[in-house]
Structures are given as C-alpha cells and as structure tokens.
Design a protein around this motif. Structure first.
Motif: not given
Ligand code: ATP
Ligand code: MG
Length: 878
Positions: A74, A84, A198
């Motif tokens: 990210d 993020h 999300e």
């Molecule tokens: P996004 O599409 O927003 O990057 P993701 O699909 O990568 O999210 P998941 O892999 O499902 O996210 O991770 C579960 C949860 O962790 C997410 O719902 C979010 O709340 C949190 N999350 C994921 N990536 C990050 C990040 N880089 N920073 C902060 N919180 C995060």
C-alpha cells in the motif's frame, strides 16, 4: 454516538468478543514465525495460519486479536488516500470449525451498531456473487434492505491464496457522506474514492481449493475477519482520514510542529506530512520487533520506510534530525496496547538516529549529483533522465530509484525506468559473462582488467603499518566505480600502501582504510598484474571516492603473527636440511597469522626423533636472538651470498635477501621479525606425505604454541576427569583399567560357555529316533552363527552318533545349522540337503556338505514347522 478514542475502541472490540466466548490474545510480532511465505505480518489471520490449515490445534475454537500489520503493497497509496497506512492495527475475530456465517454476521452488526453506535443506515454490506446464504442472513435476519446489499465478484469478495482453505467474504462499508465523494454519477459502494470505505471484512472459509478452480466443501468451516482499527476510529470520530483519529492526530501535529507547517494549507505538504506520520509509526513498531535496517528482506523494507520518512521530512523543510523525536510520540500514544514500545524505547531511538544519519550523508551526495544531472537535462531541453544516469545514482551512490523518481516528479521530470532496468541487466549480464575467475569474495577478477594501466601501487609496508595515500581506483564486485558507499563490497586502489598482498606464500594483510567520515574494512589484499595492489573489503560507513586522501592501517596483531610464522619458516627450512640432508628443497609454503605450512622434498616419513631435533634447532636459533637483516641486490650478488633461491621461480633485476644471523639466507619478498627472539617458540603439529617424495609440515609459533599446549592440557584434565583421577595419575589409572577389563573379558567368556552348557541339559530329552538314527532338532534364542556352530559341536558330542538341527531366532532373523556324524552320513543322512529342504520355511535358503550345513532366514514364525519337516526329510534320506 460517543466519540470513542482508538485505545478505547480496541478494548471495546476485544471485550465484546471475549463476552462471546473468544480467547483474547495479544498481538503477535510483525516478524512471521516459521513462515517463509511472508516477509511481514499483514493481517490478523496471518500468525494464526497453522490453526486454519489444521497443522496445529488452537488453544480455543474462538479467538480474537488486535494485530499489528505492515502492508508495503500500500506504500504508493500512503498520504494520498484517507484509508491506507503501511502500518495499521487489525481487529479480528476467528472461529476454527466453531461458529459460522450466521453468528459472524450478526455479531459484526451488533458490534458496529449497538456497541459502537454507528448509524445503521450508513452501513452497506457486500457479499460474494454466488453466496445466497450470506445475502439471506443480511436481508432476512439482520434486516438490511435488498438495495443496500451489494454482490461482488471473485476479485473483491472471494478470499483465496493458491491452493488450500478459501471462501467467499462479506465486507462492510461505511458511507462517510457526500463531502468525501468523487462526485461521479455512478459513485457508490465499491468506488475507489474515499466516500464508502471498507471497514470490516468477514471471510467465510468454507472450501478447500485445489488452486485450479475446483472447490470441495470443508468439514470444519472457519471464520476469519479483519477490521482496520484506524478506519473504524475514523468512522466513529467522523473525521477526514485515519490521519485525523485521536492518536495519529497527535503525531501528525508533532510533524507539523517540526516542519513549522500548517496542515490543510498545501496539498503537497499534506501528503508529505501524512507520509512521515505513517512511516514513523511503521518504523517504530518494526524496530520494536527486532527488525534492523539492512539491504535485504524485511530489513530493507524498514530501511526504505525510514529513508522515505527522512526524505519527506526534508521536503517539508525539517533540517535537524527528527525521527527519534517523533518516535517518542508514537510510543507515548501506543504504549498502553504495546508495552514493548516503551521497554525498548532507547534502542528504537538509537536505531532511528543511526539510520537517519547514514541516509543524510547519502542524500547530500546523491542530491548534488542528481541536481547536476537535472541542470544538464534542462540545458538540453530534456524531460527524461536517462536510465543509465538513474542506474549510476542507484549503483554508485546508493541513491534509491524511488527517490530519484519522486524528486524528478516534483520538478515535472521523469526517469526512463525501462532504461534503468536494462542498465541493471547489462551490468548483471556482464557480471555473469565475466564470472570465470573470481576471488574469494565473489568479485570478478576480470573487473580489474578495466582499470587504467597507468595506475600502479607501491608497497611501503616493510617497516610501516600505517600510511597516508590517495585513492586512485575503485571497483564494486563487478564494475569500475567512482565511489563506494555504505554496505558496498568492493576494492580500493591507492598510490602507496602498507598492506602486504598475498605473495610468495605469505597471506595478505587485513586492516582498515579510512577517509573523513568513512571506514572500509580490508579483508584481503591482492597483487594484480600491472603492479597494482587491491584492497578488497566492505564499506562500514561513509563514502569513498577517487581522489580521496586515505589513511591505511594494517592490523598490527595479525601482521606481527604472520611475521613470526614467516621467519620461523626460514629457520625450519635450514633445520630440515641440517637434520635430513641437502636434498631438502622447498616445494611450497603458506604462512598466515595463525600457522605456517611448509612442503619439502624428502622420501620417507620423518621419525619422532628427527622431528624433535628439527624443533630443537629452530627453538635454539630463536633463543639465540639472531638479527634479521634484509637487503636488495642483484641476483648475481645474491647467489654469492649463498641464498637459497626457489627452483623455477622468476626473479626481477634486483632481489631481496633475508638473512638471519649466519644461520639462514634466503631470497624472499615477505615480511619478517627484526630479531628471531620475537618468535618466542616453535612447535611442529603435523608431518605427513602429500605426494610422492613430498612431505608437509604444519607448525605454530609464539602465542600459537602456548595456546596449543593449553589445549592439550585441557584435554588431559578432561580425560583424567572422565576416569576419575588427576593428570599425574592418569597413566597408572589407565593401566589398571586395561588389566581390569582383561579380567572381565575372560569372566564373560566363561559365563557364556556355562550358560550354553546349561541349555544343553534341557534339550537331551528332545532326541527322537528316526529309522534308528538319533535326531536332535531344537530351537534356541539369541545365538549368532559362530555360537551356533560351537553349540552344534557340543550337542553332536553329547548324542554320540546322529543328526543335530538347531534353529536360532535373533530378533527378526533366523540362523539354521545342521550336522550329521560320520555314521549317520553312512546311513544316508545329508545335512546340506536337509538344510535346503527346511530353510524355505523360515524365509531363507542355504545348503552345504553332507556332514555340515548352515543357512539364514527372515521368518521366525516358520521355526516350528521347519523342525517337524527336518524329521520328515531325514526319514526319506535314510
Ligand atoms: P482496501 O481495498 O481498502 O485496501 P483491503 O481489501 O486491502 O482494503 P482487507 O485485506 O480485507 O482490506 O483487510 C481487512 C481490513 O483491514 C480492511 O477492511 C480495512 O479495514 C483494514 N485495512 C486494510 N488495509 C489497510 C491499510 N493499508 N491501512 C489501514 N487499514 C487497512
Ligand atoms: Mg488493500
């Protein structure tokens, strides 16, 4: 809704699931344990993987954690999106074959709407296209209207990673309101903008996939959920981004303070402020888990993050060192949840400060060079930096490509990345093609051929161990370089050096080369064609450039010991000629700081007495304190002095003659002691043949001899201890033990034969008469073939005339023997045929003479049958 803080929300989540029967565990380390597939923990489920795959049994079927996570994937988003971070905390509840969709969905809803109090109208669930079950739960049981439930495809809502457990997910989005939207007419749940974010992902692990699209329903279905704590807090606190939630806000304010900037004034500044804010959190947590900045793996991730933070700090105009000070704020706001931060705070500050200092140096150098490059581009009206230049920055100055890119972007310029990659490949190819001859550090010997032939080096180290000289050439492992930086392996050339290069059987000097602010560790010194001396090693800190004035310092202890060993080698050669005769010629030698090796012509092994005499001569000459004198002269003059020259060696116009009193004179370019007295002691530790007519002696001098005796003494002590005595009485004790053991051995023998005889008594009543011939067929246990023959002889004697068959079972093995007396044979008995006939029954085969035969087998179960069959066969033979 109450405005809960991050630390409160963490606790509320864990308490809620504890109330639902979950075992709450502390966050696992960011460093994966026993998992090579992952560099850093990136989700709550990652450290729990063994429980999901069934490799390990979980301490409880329901668990909940708040897990530290790093997502380097990210990194490009950081500062640009609201949601993020490279570091974040993931709240998660997990079921290992326990509850499933129904409970997971209901509880997530309960937590968000009732515990935290988020507005239900602003929450939107999504499910996997084909997951009607989850859809129904959301709609019928929770009561979310159909038009608010979204169905997404595999890409978004199916969790799968290669083969193994996988399944559909259901995400929960929070609508933060129109003001965060992108304004596009089709902006809704799933849009990339920051309106619907999300916050929670519920994964229903219900299949086992084969990785090729075939799924089998799992017997034990699992639940794996993950919710970003910072994102939840942003929703609850109704703030713009995760950088505005209470804890991170405090840190962000500190960054603004250091930079003397106001947040929300300049977009560009804001991005940098958010990057610094995020990266310092990542770095602080990574270091607290023991990760150190380095050039590979997770160490590199950390280095990149620290350097990026430092760089954006500079962009914001922060001139002083600031990372460790910011880290204090990170620790302050997170130490409740993560006490390890506070415990290791000094260490964390130290690591940050060191890395920041190092990077500042690199940056200063690199920036100047990059600016020059940009000026040149401007003059030529170009907007693209050539790949070659970018590669040079990366390769020679340690200036990272992503930094080059960022800096160029700020000036509306860009870099030819393809060109960068191809420059890198060209170099790799070159390295590979040239990798025929390498020195021990893996550097291509051929890279040295590219050095200007005009460049030569002079050895000035016979009497000096330090010297100041100018750097004339530098190479990395595979190419010429203008500079060497921190961490790089390479070779340094100077005009004059006190370092002795491996030559004439004497190993190279080691030591250090320093320039202002820089230190290079010399691990080997090599002599190259064209009169060049190369110092191979690694840059420990700072930077080395052509033209720098360098201070060269040879490791004194190592050199001194090498001198002792080399001088002793001369004494040894003369002593060998004295004791063994003048046919002794040097066939090779190798002298290092810890021992000497001398190969010479001689046709038999030296006797112990010869070795002692040689040792004594050498030690006498050491004690005599002979002056060591060296002189340069023509080869003719040298021959007149009676110097021993090496057969087949080429000498230049002048040679160096090394004399030790009147005892030894040799042609030698090596380094020596000034007086043989300094050698202090000499000891041969081995003498052996290495080729026809060539012997090899290995020997020690000085402290090496004392260490050797110390080791022997320790061994002696240990040996004495084992047999419970002291070294002085060891020999006597061993003699006693040996004679005791002899007595015991003969006692064992007599006990054995006594036992065998006792066994005989029992078998006498087993004799059968077969057509008038006595047959003794019996089974015994544990007797090997030798003992069996002995037993057979004894039985034969005991029955007088007849046939003896014995089967012995030893573990899973069977030994058979058959014997027939002369009379029995006359009557037709044949031991060989008898064995042939019965050995099949015990899983073996065999045969032999009429009077005696043996066999082996593998089936102890057939022993009884074989004994019965023996009688039948004998009956037919008679
Ligand atoms: P996004 O599409 O927003 O990057 P993701 O699909 O990568 O999210 P998941 O892999 O499902 O996210 O991770 C579960 C949860 O962790 C997410 O719902 C979010 O709340 C949190 N999350 C994921 N990536 C990050 C990040 N880089 N920073 C902060 N919180 C995060
Ligand atoms: Mg993501």
């Amino acid at each position: 809704m109450k405005n809960y803080g991050v630390n409160e929300l963490r606790k509320m989540f864990l308490d809620f699931f504890e109330g639902k029967g979950h075992l709450v565990m502390k966050s696992f380390s960011l460093v994966p344990h026993n998992d090579n597939s992952l560099l850093l923990i990136n989700a709550g489920m990652a450290p729990l993987k063994p429980y999901f795959t069934g490799q390990e049994i979980p301490p409880c079927n329901r668990m909940a954690t708040c897990q530290k996570c790093i997502r380097t994937g990210d990194i490009e988003n950081i500062g640009k999106t609201a949601r993020h971070g490279t570091f974040f905390e993931m709240l998660g509840n997990f079921s290992f074959g326990d509850y499933f969709k129904k409970e997971a969905i209901a509880w997530s809803w309960e937590f968000l709407t009732e515990v935290v109090g988020l507005d239900a109208d602003r929450l939107y669930p999504s499910v996997y296209l084909e997951d009607d079950e989850a859809y129904e739960i959301w709609n019928k049981e929770i009561g979310v209207p159909k038009d608010k439930i979204f169905r997404f495809g595999k890409e978004d809502n199916f969790w799968e990673h290669g083969s193994g457990p996988c399944g559909p997910c259901s995400e929960i989005y929070y609508d933060r309101g129109e003001k965060y939207g992108c304004g596009k007419p089709d902006c809704t749940v799933g849009c990339d903008c920051d309106r619907y974010i999300e916050i929670w992902n519920n994964v229903f692990t219900q299949f086992n996939g084969d990785g090729k699209g075939n799924y089998e329903l799992l017997e034990n279905k699992n639940i794996d959920t993950g919710m970003g704590l910072e994102r939840l807090a942003a929703a609850v606190q109704d703030v713009d981004s995760i950088f505005d939630v209470d804890t991170i806000h405090a840190l962000r304010t500190k960054v603004c303070e250091f930079a003397d900037k106001e947040y929300k004034k300049e977009y560009k500044d804001d991005v940098s402020i958010r990057i610094v804010t995020d990266h310092i959190r990542s770095a602080t947590f990574m270091i607290s888990d023991g990760i150190m900045p380095s050039n590979e793996g997770r160490g590199y991730v950390l280095r990149r993050i620290i350097r990026r933070a430092s760089r954006h700090g500079r962009l914001l105009g922060i001139e002083d060192m600031f990372l460790s000070k910011l880290s204090e704020t990170v620790i302050e706001s997170s130490k409740d949840g993560y006490p390890e931060l506070f415990e290791k705070k000094d260490f964390i500050f130290n690591v940050l400060t060191q890395e920041e200092t190092k990077f500042n140096k690199t940056i200063d150098q690199g920036l100047t060079i990059l600016n020059d490059m940009c000026d040149e581009m401007k003059k030529e009206g170009k907007t693209e930096l050539s790949g070659e230049y970018a590669f040079k920055l990366h390769d020679t100055y340690g200036f990272p490509l992503d930094l080059t890119k960022e800096i160029l972007e700020e000036k509306n310029l860009h870099v030819d990345e393809e060109g960068f990659l191809s420059a890198m490949n060209v170099q790799k190819e070159k390295a590979r093609g040239a990798r025929k001859e390498t020195n021990y550090m893996g550097a291509d010997a051929t890279v040295y051929e590219e050095i200007d032939v005009e460049i030569t080096s002079k050895f000035v180290g016979y009497d000096n161990l330090t010297h100041i000289s100018k750097i004339t050439a530098l190479t990395t492992e595979d190419s010429l370089a203008e500079a060497l930086t921190d961490g790089q392996i390479g070779t340094i050339f100077v005009e004059e050096t006190p370092f002795y290069a491996t030559m004439g059987g004497q190993a190279a000097d080691v030591g250090f080369i320093s320039v202002e602010g820089g230190k290079f560790k010399v691990e080997d010194t090599i002599k190259l064609s064209g009169g060049k001396i190369g110092h191979i090693g690694i840059v420990i800190e700072g930077m080395f450039k052509i033209g720098d004035r360098a201070v060269l310092t040879v490791d004194e202890k190592s050199r001194t010991n090498t001198c002792k060993n080399h001088s002793a080698t001369h004494l040894l050669q003369k002593a060998l000629r004295t004791v063994l005769g003048s046919h002794v010629e040097q066939a090779g030698s190798f002298v290092t700081n810890d021992r000497l090796r001398f190969d010479f012509s001689h046709f038999s092994a030296m006797t112990g007495e010869e070795i002692s005499r040689v040792e004594k001569i050498v030690n006498d000459e050491i004690a005599a304190g002979l002056l060591v004198d060296t002189q340069e002269m023509s080869i003719e003059e040298a021959k007149k002095t009676g110097a021993m020259a090496l057969f087949g060696e080429k000498y230049g116009a002048t040679v160096r003659v090394v004399r030790m009193g009147d005892f030894s004179t040799e042609l030698c370019g090596g380094t020596h002691v000034n007086n043989t007295h300094s050698i202090s002691a000499f000891k041969i530790i081995s003498e052996a043949g290495i080729a026809a007519g060539v012997r090899r002696i290995e020997a020690l001098t000085g402290n090496g001899v004392f260490a050797y005796y110390q080791e022997l003494e320790d061994m002696l002590e240990q040996a004495a201890k084992i047999v419970k005595t002291n070294p002085a009485s060891l020999i006597e004790k061993l003699e006693h033990m040996m004679s005791d053991s002899k007595v015991m051995q003969s006692e064992i023998e007599s006990l054995k034969s006594k036992a065998a005889k006792e066994a005989l008594g029992d078998v006498m009543d087993q004799i059968k008469l077969v057509k008038g011939v006595k047959l003794l067929a019996t089974k015994v246990n544990g007797i090997e073939m030798n003992g069996l023959r002995e037993l057979g002889d004894q039985l034969k004697e005991k029955i007088g005339e007849g046939v003896v068959v014995i089967i012995s079972v030893v573990d899973e093995k069977v030994n058979l023997i058959a014997m027939a007396t002369e009379q029995a044979v006359k009557k037709g008995a044949h031991a060989g045929n008898l064995i042939k006939g019965i050995s099949g029954l015990v899983g073996g085969s065999g045969g032999g003479r009429p009077n005696m035969a043996q066999a082996g087998g593998k089936n102890p179960n057939g022993a009884e049958a074989a004994l019965i069959e023996a009688a039948n066969i004998l009956e037919n033979q008679l």
